[in-house]
Enzyme design. Structure first.
Site, short mmCIF file in Angstrom:
data_model
loop_
_atom_site.label_atom_id
_atom_site.label_comp_id
_atom_site.label_asym_id
_atom_site.label_seq_id
_atom_site.Cartn_x
_atom_site.Cartn_y
_atom_site.Cartn_z
N LEU A 103 0.81 -1.22 0.00
CA LEU A 103 0.00 0.00 0.00
C LEU A 103 0.85 1.27 0.00
O LEU A 103 0.33 2.36 -0.27
CB LEU A 103 -0.93 0.00 1.22
N ASP A 194 -15.96 -3.63 15.08
CA ASP A 194 -15.76 -4.13 16.44
C ASP A 194 -16.49 -5.46 16.51
O ASP A 194 -17.72 -5.49 16.57
CB ASP A 194 -16.32 -3.15 17.48
N HIS A 195 -15.74 -6.56 16.48
CA HIS A 195 -16.40 -7.86 16.31
C HIS A 195 -17.31 -8.24 17.46
O HIS A 195 -18.18 -9.09 17.32
CB HIS A 195 -15.35 -8.97 16.07
N LYS A 199 -21.80 -10.22 17.90
CA LYS A 199 -22.24 -11.36 18.70
C LYS A 199 -23.74 -11.24 18.98
O LYS A 199 -24.25 -10.16 19.28
CB LYS A 199 -21.43 -11.44 19.99
N HIS A 257 -14.14 -2.83 22.66
CA HIS A 257 -15.12 -3.88 22.93
C HIS A 257 -15.95 -3.60 24.17
O HIS A 257 -17.19 -3.62 24.15
CB HIS A 257 -14.42 -5.23 23.12
N LYS A 357 -6.15 -11.10 30.50
CA LYS A 357 -5.63 -12.35 29.94
C LYS A 357 -5.18 -13.27 31.07
O LYS A 357 -4.93 -12.83 32.18
CB LYS A 357 -4.45 -12.06 29.00
#
Length: 507
Positions: A103, A194-195, A199, A257, A357
């Protein structure tokens, strides 16, 4: 498993909009996201018969692959998903093409433009294109400029631009990036993904609230005492140390998120179920949100970093022992904050957000805790009866649980808590789609409902600016607390809630 005909709840489930003829161009096609999420999501859409025959998927990266090499590499990476569907994959793979592109090289983008014209003719995609920037955030601005200069974003009715997170590193950089991107494309062409918003349970919050009269009247400060939003992962940093060292849990999860889940939970009813009406209400929530203590923000945030843990058979490294991590790193792998939404509906109700995490469970949930009854009339089998709670499970088993009191068996009038469950898998006879399936389809359908708008992004960054400034300029005020791997974070995070005489929910 029941068939569609035998289970009335499944009737019409796949009667969804078919994507229009177009070409999806994925920059960063040699990267992890492409073979883990994007191609599997597109293959699922193909299996659902939502992809038309007039379609193309063009992978772009600097590696000098051919079309066949790209197809073969994707086949190997998706071997588990393809198993038993080899015929379908062979048909789907005909949609896959590849073009080596850097790119940063204008001649590469010009060459890509010519190749897309060829694919348009071959696949009859009519010049409709969705460009997906699955590249390092450092290349978002230059990538958009390159596409603009090549004329690939000129037609807002035919060209769409999908941008991954993180969108900026702070408030000022997000504003600057928005300005650059909006100079290359109109806002209605831009899809900041934003995955989590893909949901089912996140989307179902809207239906739960606004399609049921029993919930909306009590969805406010008069009945709800607190809200907890949790996103936990059992994995460590894995192979993302280079990225994670420069981001941390706040930038990687909290700002996007987690804050989007807050917005969907706390938003007002939109006037219409239309994209801009919904995004208007989400933006208002974020603009009204503030840290619980703006004068001394260190009092409403706890940061942590996972240390060693596990057991003899599965010993886990601490974050500082991970490959690619600075041995003196002060990057947080856990963060918990307390936030207020300063409006009429939510005044005084604390929202607690935590993510980390190397926690004991992979979990995403929203917990609404209702106020206690004014008088306890009945004896209880426990000393302090638990308050009613509505638990919305985002992952892994999407659904909802409602906790309430009932009479215990026997002659006495004692109560005990029970749970009423709803599971997507059980109720509809099949698991819900993975987030990227829905979001990729929506982007190609030009439906921005589940994507973040520029003002939402900026408001979210502005909310956490005091914490970012502390981390950058006065890190000793936001110390890093160590926590053992596979525990629920540093014990200090309990202090955020104990001041209000409540506790984190332990799933």
């Amino acid at each position: 498993m029941p068939s569609t005909l035998s289970n009335p709840l499944r009737l019409g489930l796949r009667q969804e909009r078919v994507i229009s003829p177009q070409c999806l161009v994925i920059f960063g096609a040699s990267g992890d996201l492409t073979h883990r999420k994007l191609i599997p999501a597109l293959f699922e859409l193909y299996l659902q018969r939502r992809i038309p025959s007039e379609f193309g998927i063009v992978g772009c990266a600097r590696r000098p692959w051919t079309d066949n090499e790209f197809r073969e590499k994707m086949k190997v990476k998706l071997s588990n998903k393809i198993s038993g569907k080899e015929t379908e994959w062979e048909q789907f793979s005909n949609y896959l093409f590849y073009e080596p592109v850097d790119l940063q090289q204008s001649d590469h983008v010009v060459r890509l433009s010519k190749r897309l014209n060829e694919i348009d003719k071959k696949q009859a995609t009519h010049g409709n294109r969705t460009f997906y920037l699955s590249v390092s955030p450092n290349f978002y601005a230059s990538g958009c400029k390159a596409l603009k200069e090549a004329g690939l974003l000129d037609d807002p009715k035919k060209s769409r631009l999908v941008i991954e997170k993180p969108f900026g590193r702070d408030y000022s950089s997000a504003k600057k990036l928005n300005k650059i991107v909006q100079s290359c494309a109109e806002e209605n062409q831009i899809y900041r993904i934003d995955h989590y918003l893909g949901k089912e349970t996140v989307q179902n919050i809207l239906v739960l609230r606004f399609a049921n009269t029993i919930f909306e009247p009590i969805w406010n400060r008069n009945y709800i005492s607190s809200v907890q939003i949790t996103s936990s992962e059992t994995v460590g940093v894995e192979d993302r140390a280079g990225y994670y060292e420069s981001s941390g849990a706040l930038r990687d999860m909290l700002q996007n998120h987690m804050t989007q889940m807050l917005a969907v939970t706390a938003m007002e009813p939109p006037g219409k179920f239309e994209p801009e009406a919904i995004r208007n209400e989400k933006a208002k929530v974020l603009q009204a949100s503030k840290l619980a203590d703006e004068n001394e923000p260190w009092n409403c945030c706890i940061r942590g970093q996972y240390g060693e843990g596990g057991n003899i058979s599965n010993q886990l490294k601490g974050y500082r022992q991970e490959d690619g991590v600075n041995s003196n790193s002060t990057t947080e792998t856990y963060i918990a904050t307390k936030v207020f939404v300063d409006n009429w509906r939510w005044q005084g109700v604390p929202f607690y957000l935590r993510t980390g995490k190397r926690l004991p469970k992979r979990l995403g949930e929203i917990v609404l805790t209702f106020k206690d009854v004014p008088v306890h009339l009945f004896e209880s089998t426990i000393i302090n009866p638990a308050p009613n709670q509505l638990i919305l499970r985002i992952q892994p088993n999407e659904g909802a649980t409602f906790k309430f009191e009932v009479k215990s068996p026997g002659s006495g009038m004692k109560s005990r808590p029970v749970e009423m469950e709803f599971s997507y898998d059980e109720s509809f006879g099949e698991p819900s789609d993975e987030g990227y399936v829905r979001l990729l389809a929506d982007a190609m359908l030009s439906d921005p409902t589940l994507f973040t708008r520029s003002d939402e992004v900026e408001a979210a960054w502005k909310l956490y600016t005091p914490l970012i400034e502390l981390m950058d300029n006065s890190p000793w005020k936001l110390p890093i607390y160590n926590y053992e791997s596979m525990t629920w974070g540093p014990p200090e995070s309990d202090q955020l809630l104990s001041k209000d005489n409540i506790f984190w929910r332990r799933p």
